[in-house]
Design an enzyme around this catalytic site. Structure first.
Site, PDB file in Angstrom:
ATOM      1  N   LYS A   1     -30.850 -46.784 -65.813  1.00  0.00           N
ATOM      2  CA  LYS A   1     -30.144 -46.296 -64.627  1.00  0.00           C
ATOM      3  C   LYS A   1     -30.826 -46.872 -63.397  1.00  0.00           C
ATOM      4  O   LYS A   1     -32.033 -46.668 -63.209  1.00  0.00           O
ATOM      5  CB  LYS A   1     -30.197 -44.762 -64.618  1.00  0.00           C
ATOM      6  CG  LYS A   1     -29.363 -44.088 -63.548  1.00  0.00           C
ATOM      7  CD  LYS A   1     -29.250 -42.603 -63.855  1.00  0.00           C
ATOM      8  CE  LYS A   1     -28.556 -41.844 -62.731  1.00  0.00           C
ATOM      9  NZ  LYS A   1     -28.448 -40.414 -63.022  1.00  0.00           N
TER      10      LYS A   1
ATOM     11  N   ASP B   1     -16.863 -36.464 -64.463  1.00  0.00           N
ATOM     12  CA  ASP B   1     -17.583 -37.631 -64.996  1.00  0.00           C
ATOM     13  C   ASP B   1     -19.042 -37.281 -65.292  1.00  0.00           C
ATOM     14  O   ASP B   1     -19.761 -38.080 -65.891  1.00  0.00           O
ATOM     15  CB  ASP B   1     -17.510 -38.819 -64.028  1.00  0.00           C
ATOM     16  CG  ASP B   1     -17.880 -38.439 -62.602  1.00  0.00           C
ATOM     17  OD1 ASP B   1     -17.326 -37.463 -62.085  1.00  0.00           O
ATOM     18  OD2 ASP B   1     -18.751 -39.104 -62.013  1.00  0.00           O
TER      19      ASP B   1
END
Ligand code: AMP
Ligand code: MG
Length: 475
Positions: free
Chosen positions: A107, A246
């Protein structure tokens, strides 16, 4: 790096092309290891020799990795958008020696085809926050993605101010989200939707693979896991902060730690995130918002739930209507444990509600109230009256006071990540390159139910000056 301990088997990358795009981690000039989760690496069967910084910066891909960015959609604060991993790259699925399949994701590793106007990067503070809080959640016994490492990239990134860039290595049982199903549904491609559902069932609910009513059963199972998860959040006072669809995983793990924080003073309206202006994701709203998200999930599944739309809607409604009760039961079970109760009585709900009302009225610290429930000193006469009722209730249990106390200690953490300590630790790491406070905090948070060892500094609530605490997404 080609360490033999990686065992990649990338099934997601075999899904139809619409579900992902190839992606490559950006070059980082001078990666530097900041945190490495040795215990987790061992659990995953990873014996990593060689340099860790280039590995966790995505500069030296492990053998078998097939980096991709996943497509998904999402309702963000109520508005629907097509999205995708804009700043995350899935290296692949590692299969542990115990045959557990986990996603290994970077990430903050640069732009992907879904980045839109974003830079694909992440700042050190928010990545350290995700590492710290996710590991704390795991230690609290709450299903969550894990954190394997954080590296500094060696670059400064542009935010409100320039901040050190960083990459977090996230480990998840998968990154399939409610939004992944919304993505498939929005494209009106029923064949792909079915492929995704079958894939997800095989991966996370394999016991349903051969069920005759497999898709309704899948919906029920996801509702069940989320109800349990939400109850666990509420019981420790965890506020996710950005429960967009999400950011809700179908596996039932807590995912996407952004502006999350723990409740200190008990109040259902508590909001910490600076972007949650209307309190959509306030502490007390979380179960309702989970139900809302799961309604979007059920809508996405409609083509699979019945031959005719009317029939499918009836199946979806029937399943969705079970959520409030599933949640309530999970929450009540947990609350009874927090009070040392093993049996069920009709008045328990009222007993719990009156404690919470007392906490709200007196602005009591949520964690410490439960931790010191046996001790009515420092409280007030209303509490004393409640305490008497609770003692009477406990006397009707078969278990001894000592057993009740032991049960309470498994359900009431002695320590949680206190907001002021989290901030202090992140600031020291980001501004002064001093990791000591963060390491110390992490160590304490790996044993949250250990009443004997938690130093009092970690148990004290925030000083009054920390009132009005705000968290920022930091994307
Ligand atoms: P989040 O609020 O972190 O869950 O992110 C919502 C969406 O925005 C996701 O699709 C992210 O991939 C994307 N996103 C967040 N930050 C960035 C960034 N710096 N660059 C590109 N995309 C981003
Ligand atoms: Mg997200």
């Amino acid at each position: 790096m080609s360490s033999p301990s990686w065992q990649f088997d990338n099934t997601y990358a075999r899904l139809p092309a619409a579900f992902f795009e190839k992606a490559t981690p950006a070059l980082t000039p001078a990666p530097q290891l900041v945190l490495f989760n040795k215990r987790l690496a061992e659990e995953l069967g990873l014996r990593l020799d060689g340099e860790l910084a280039p590995l966790f910066a995505g500069q030296a891909l492990p053998k078998g990795a097939e980096p991709i960015a996943q497509a998904y959609a999402g309702h963000q604060f109520g508005g629907f958008t097509m999205l995708g991993d804009g700043r995350a790259i899935l290296l692949g699925e590692h299969v542990t020696p115990a045959n557990v399949r986990v996603d290994i994701q970077l990430k903050g590793s640069g732009r992907t085809p879904y980045s839109r106007r974003g830079d694909g990067l992440a700042a050190l503070g928010p990545m350290l926050r995700e590492y710290l809080i996710s590991e704390a959640m795991h230690a609290l016994g709450i299903p969550t993605t894990r954190s394997l490492a954080v590296v500094r990239t060696g670059e400064q990134i542009e935010r409100e101010t320039r901040r050190p860039g960083a990459i977090l290595t996230r480990v998840a049982s998968s990154h399939i989200r409610v939004g992944t199903f919304q993505y498939a549904a929005a494209r009106r491609d029923e064949a792909n939707l079915r492929v995704l559902a079958d894939y997800t069932i095989a991966r996370h609910y394999p016991e349903l693979t051969d069920a005759s009513d497999k898709y309704p059963a899948f919906l029920h199972a996801v509702l069940g896991r989320q109800a349990t998860l939400l109850a666990k959040w509420q019981l420790v006072g965890f506020i996710h902060g950005v429960m967009n669809t999400d950011n809700m995983a179908i596996s039932g793990e807590t995912i996407d730690y952004g502006p999350c924080a723990f409740l200190d003073t008990y109040h259902p309206g508590t909001v910490f995130s600076s972007i949650d202006e209307n309190g959509r994701y306030a502490y007390g709203n979380q179960p309702t918002m989970a139900h809302w998200n799961l309604t979007r999930f059920a809508e996405s599944l409609l083509p699979l739930l019945g031959a005719a739309e009317e029939e499918a809607v009836a199946v979806a409604m029937e399943a969705l209507n079970t959520f409030p009760d599933l949640y309530e039961q999970a929450w009540l079970t947990g609350m009874r444990q927090k009070l040392g109760l093993q049996t069920e009585e009709a008045n328990d709900q009222e007993l719990i509600a009156s404690l919470l009302t007392w906490m709200e009225q007196t602005e009591a610290d949520f964690t410490n109230t439960f931790r010191t429930l046996n001790d009515p000193t420092d409280k007030n006469t209303d509490f004393a009256a409640w305490h008497t009722r609770w003692q009477e209730r406990r006397e009707r249990e078969a278990s001894s006071p000592a057993e009740q106390f032991a049960l309470m200690q498994t359900a009431n953490p002695a320590v949680i990540p206190r907001n002021h300590l989290v901030e202090e630790a992140l600031a020291a790491a980001e501004n002064d390159n001093n990791l000591e406070p963060l390491q110390a905090l992490l160590e304490v948070l790996t044993q949250p139910y250990d009443y004997s060892s938690a130093p009092s500094k970690y148990q004290e609530p925030a000083p009054a000056s920390a009132c009005g605490y705000k968290t920022f997404c930091g994307t």
